[in-house]
Design a protein around this motif. Structure first.
Motif, PDB file in Angstrom:
ATOM      1  N   VAL A 154       0.842  -1.200   0.000  1.00 43.88           N
ATOM      2  CA  VAL A 154       0.000   0.000   0.000  1.00 43.88           C
ATOM      3  C   VAL A 154       0.877   1.251   0.000  1.00 43.88           C
ATOM      4  CG1 VAL A 154      -1.690   1.338   1.344  1.00 43.88           C
ATOM      5  CG2 VAL A 154      -1.993  -1.128   1.059  1.00 43.88           C
ATOM      6  N   ASP A 155       1.933   1.268   0.826  1.00 44.51           N
ATOM      7  CA  ASP A 155       2.841   2.424   0.873  1.00 44.51           C
ATOM      8  C   ASP A 155       3.449   2.717  -0.499  1.00 44.51           C
ATOM      9  OD1 ASP A 155       2.572   3.161   3.519  1.00 44.51           O
ATOM     10  OD2 ASP A 155       4.233   1.886   4.210  1.00 44.51           O
ATOM     11  N   ARG A 156       3.755   1.670  -1.226  1.00 49.04           N
ATOM     12  CA  ARG A 156       4.411   1.830  -2.532  1.00 49.04           C
ATOM     13  C   ARG A 156       3.416   1.864  -3.693  1.00 49.04           C
ATOM     14  NH1 ARG A 156       9.873  -1.709  -1.577  1.00 49.04           N
ATOM     15  NH2 ARG A 156      10.681  -0.353   0.053  1.00 49.04           N
ATOM     16  N   HIS A 157       2.134   1.984  -3.375  1.00 51.72           N
ATOM     17  CA  HIS A 157       1.064   2.080  -4.376  1.00 51.72           C
ATOM     18  C   HIS A 157       1.085   0.885  -5.330  1.00 51.72           C
ATOM     19  CE1 HIS A 157       0.417   6.073  -2.827  1.00 51.72           C
ATOM     20  NE2 HIS A 157       1.694   6.349  -3.025  1.00 51.72           N
ATOM     21  N   ARG A 158       1.219  -0.292  -4.752  1.00 54.30           N
ATOM     22  CA  ARG A 158       1.259  -1.537  -5.523  1.00 54.30           C
ATOM     23  C   ARG A 158       0.071  -2.443  -5.176  1.00 54.30           C
ATOM     24  NH1 ARG A 158       5.226  -1.129  -9.131  1.00 54.30           N
ATOM     25  NH2 ARG A 158       7.266  -0.550  -8.364  1.00 54.30           N
ATOM     26  N   GLU A 159      -1.064  -1.840  -4.868  1.00 52.69           N
ATOM     27  CA  GLU A 159      -2.233  -2.612  -4.461  1.00 52.69           C
ATOM     28  C   GLU A 159      -2.680  -3.574  -5.554  1.00 52.69           C
ATOM     29  OE1 GLU A 159      -2.109   0.750  -4.531  1.00 52.69           O
ATOM     30  OE2 GLU A 159      -2.434   1.465  -2.501  1.00 52.69           O
ATOM     31  N   GLU A 160      -2.448  -3.225  -6.812  1.00 50.46           N
ATOM     32  CA  GLU A 160      -2.918  -4.048  -7.924  1.00 50.46           C
ATOM     33  C   GLU A 160      -2.182  -5.379  -8.043  1.00 50.46           C
ATOM     34  OE1 GLU A 160       0.469  -1.651  -9.390  1.00 50.46           O
ATOM     35  OE2 GLU A 160      -1.362  -1.109  -8.343  1.00 50.46           O
ATOM     36  N   ILE A 161      -1.049  -5.538  -7.368  1.00 52.12           N
ATOM     37  CA  ILE A 161      -0.311  -6.803  -7.481  1.00 52.12           C
ATOM     38  C   ILE A 161      -0.545  -7.732  -6.297  1.00 52.12           C
ATOM     39  CG2 ILE A 161       1.488  -5.718  -8.883  1.00 52.12           C
ATOM     40  CD1 ILE A 161       3.348  -6.106  -6.379  1.00 52.12           C
ATOM     41  N   ILE A 162      -1.421  -7.362  -5.395  1.00 55.53           N
ATOM     42  CA  ILE A 162      -1.642  -8.186  -4.194  1.00 55.53           C
ATOM     43  C   ILE A 162      -2.045  -9.606  -4.587  1.00 55.53           C
ATOM     44  CG2 ILE A 162      -3.117  -8.536  -2.166  1.00 55.53           C
ATOM     45  CD1 ILE A 162      -3.044  -5.484  -1.748  1.00 55.53           C
ATOM     46  N   LEU A 163      -3.030  -9.750  -5.467  1.00 55.93           N
ATOM     47  CA  LEU A 163      -3.490 -11.096  -5.839  1.00 55.93           C
ATOM     48  C   LEU A 163      -2.412 -11.881  -6.576  1.00 55.93           C
ATOM     49  CD1 LEU A 163      -7.226 -10.536  -6.798  1.00 55.93           C
ATOM     50  CD2 LEU A 163      -6.296 -11.683  -4.796  1.00 55.93           C
ATOM     51  N   ASP A 164      -1.652 -11.224  -7.453  1.00 55.33           N
ATOM     52  CA  ASP A 164      -0.548 -11.911  -8.138  1.00 55.33           C
ATOM     53  C   ASP A 164       0.497 -12.367  -7.130  1.00 55.33           C
ATOM     54  OD1 ASP A 164      -1.579 -11.706 -10.668  1.00 55.33           O
ATOM     55  OD2 ASP A 164      -0.422  -9.926 -11.221  1.00 55.33           O
ATOM     56  N   MET A 165       0.801 -11.524  -6.171  1.00 51.85           N
ATOM     57  CA  MET A 165       1.783 -11.878  -5.142  1.00 51.85           C
ATOM     58  C   MET A 165       1.295 -13.093  -4.347  1.00 51.85           C
ATOM     59  SD  MET A 165       2.691 -11.515  -1.596  1.00 51.85           S
ATOM     60  CE  MET A 165       1.434 -10.416  -1.025  1.00 51.85           C
ATOM     61  N   VAL A 166       0.001 -13.107  -4.006  1.00 51.94           N
ATOM     62  CA  VAL A 166      -0.577 -14.231  -3.277  1.00 51.94           C
ATOM     63  C   VAL A 166      -0.444 -15.514  -4.097  1.00 51.94           C
ATOM     64  CG1 VAL A 166      -2.765 -15.202  -2.433  1.00 51.94           C
ATOM     65  CG2 VAL A 166      -2.165 -12.834  -1.904  1.00 51.94           C
ATOM     66  N   ASP A 167      -0.783 -15.449  -5.367  1.00 45.05           N
ATOM     67  CA  ASP A 167      -0.702 -16.629  -6.227  1.00 45.05           C
ATOM     68  C   ASP A 167       0.729 -17.146  -6.331  1.00 45.05           C
ATOM     69  OD1 ASP A 167      -3.438 -16.605  -6.673  1.00 45.05           O
ATOM     70  OD2 ASP A 167      -3.284 -15.495  -8.556  1.00 45.05           O
ATOM     71  N   HIS A 168       1.691 -16.263  -6.477  1.00 45.12           N
ATOM     72  CA  HIS A 168       3.098 -16.684  -6.571  1.00 45.12           C
ATOM     73  C   HIS A 168       3.576 -17.300  -5.253  1.00 45.12           C
ATOM     74  CE1 HIS A 168       3.777 -15.263 -10.588  1.00 45.12           C
ATOM     75  NE2 HIS A 168       3.369 -14.050 -10.281  1.00 45.12           N
ATOM     76  N   PHE A 169       3.146 -16.737  -4.146  1.00 41.97           N
ATOM     77  CA  PHE A 169       3.523 -17.302  -2.843  1.00 41.97           C
ATOM     78  C   PHE A 169       2.965 -18.719  -2.704  1.00 41.97           C
ATOM     79  CE2 PHE A 169       3.165 -18.317   1.605  1.00 41.97           C
ATOM     80  CZ  PHE A 169       4.332 -17.818   2.152  1.00 41.97           C
ATOM     81  N   ILE A 170       1.710 -18.904  -3.062  1.00 39.26           N
ATOM     82  CA  ILE A 170       1.084 -20.222  -2.958  1.00 39.26           C
ATOM     83  C   ILE A 170       1.783 -21.224  -3.872  1.00 39.26           C
ATOM     84  CG2 ILE A 170      -1.055 -21.503  -3.429  1.00 39.26           C
ATOM     85  CD1 ILE A 170      -2.551 -19.011  -2.320  1.00 39.26           C
ATOM     86  N   LEU A 171       2.177 -20.798  -5.062  1.00 34.45           N
ATOM     87  CA  LEU A 171       2.938 -21.687  -5.963  1.00 34.45           C
ATOM     88  C   LEU A 171       4.246 -22.116  -5.318  1.00 34.45           C
ATOM     89  CD1 LEU A 171       2.467 -20.091  -9.503  1.00 34.45           C
ATOM     90  CD2 LEU A 171       1.678 -22.341  -8.742  1.00 34.45           C
ATOM     91  N   LYS A 172       4.918 -21.183  -4.673  1.00 39.53           N
ATOM     92  CA  LYS A 172       6.192 -21.508  -4.015  1.00 39.53           C
ATOM     93  C   LYS A 172       5.986 -22.502  -2.873  1.00 39.53           C
ATOM     94  CE  LYS A 172       9.570 -18.099  -4.166  1.00 39.53           C
ATOM     95  NZ  LYS A 172      10.291 -18.877  -5.095  1.00 39.53           N
ATOM     96  N   THR A 173       4.956 -22.304  -2.075  1.00 45.40           N
ATOM     97  CA  THR A 173       4.709 -23.237  -0.969  1.00 45.40           C
ATOM     98  C   THR A 173       4.285 -24.606  -1.498  1.00 45.40           C
ATOM     99  OG1 THR A 173       2.443 -22.449  -0.659  1.00 45.40           O
ATOM    100  CG2 THR A 173       4.131 -21.465   0.732  1.00 45.40           C
TER     101      THR A 173
END
Length: 182
Positions: A81-100
């Motif tokens: 949110v601080d870096r105005h990157r709210e639009e990548i939250i879901l992509d970040m979640v998906d990549h994290f889940i792939l890694k786990t």
């Protein structure tokens, strides 16, 4: 830099932090919950992307909504949110889940069937197809789709295993009308 690359970097950083703190499973659970919240409430995503809302207003909403989340997950979201990157939250979640999932030897898959599958049927499908994907097991999501007529269609990543009646009929039709058969 593309949003996908940035999302992967945040996911990797959060994953490494989770490994250091030995709480990857907790973070994964929180991120899956967050993904469900975003998918079930499209207004939340619009709210977080709204240009007229201040960063503090967005952080306040997340702070009130995500009580009980680990500090690693919470701080990562605050940083986005601080870096105005709210639009990548879901992509970040998906990549994290792939890694786990890779760490655990698991793959997420969708199985399409005419009627809902029992847990036993899902388990048999997982046991049959997981080795073909080089995985220990599959996390199956069952989607009921009457258009397949019978059988199942399994999608794992970008691979599709089509054992449906509709798929067999389509293959037969292609064979019958192909110029090589004349």
């Amino acid at each position: 830099m593309s949003e996908t690359i940035i999302a992967k970097r945040y996911a990797t950083a959060l994953f490494q932090l989770g490994q250091e703190q030995s709480n990857i499973d907790q973070i994964e659970t929180e991120l899956r919950t967050l993904r469900d919240i975003f998918q079930n409430n499209k207004e939340l995503e619009k709210f977080l992307k709204h240009p007229r809302l201040s960063t503090s207003q967005k952080k306040e909403l997340l702070n009130n909504s995500l009580k009980g989340f680990s500090k690693e997950t919470f701080n990562t979201l605050m940083l986005l949110v601080d870096r105005h990157r709210e639009e990548i939250i879901l992509d970040m979640v998906d990549h994290f889940i792939l890694k786990t999932n890779d760490l655990k030897g698991i793959a997420d898959a969708t199985v399409y069937s005419v009627s809902p599958l029992s847990d036993k049927e899902k388990q048999r499908i997982s046991e049959k197809f997981a080795p073909k994907m080089g995985k220990k097991s599959l996390n199956l999501t069952n989607v009921v789709e009457s258009s397949i007529l019978g059988g199942i269609r399994l999608r794992v990543g970008n691979r599709i295993f089509d054992g449906s009646v509709r798929g067999k009929l389509n293959r037969m039709e292609r064979e019958l009308v192909s110029p090589n058969n004349r």
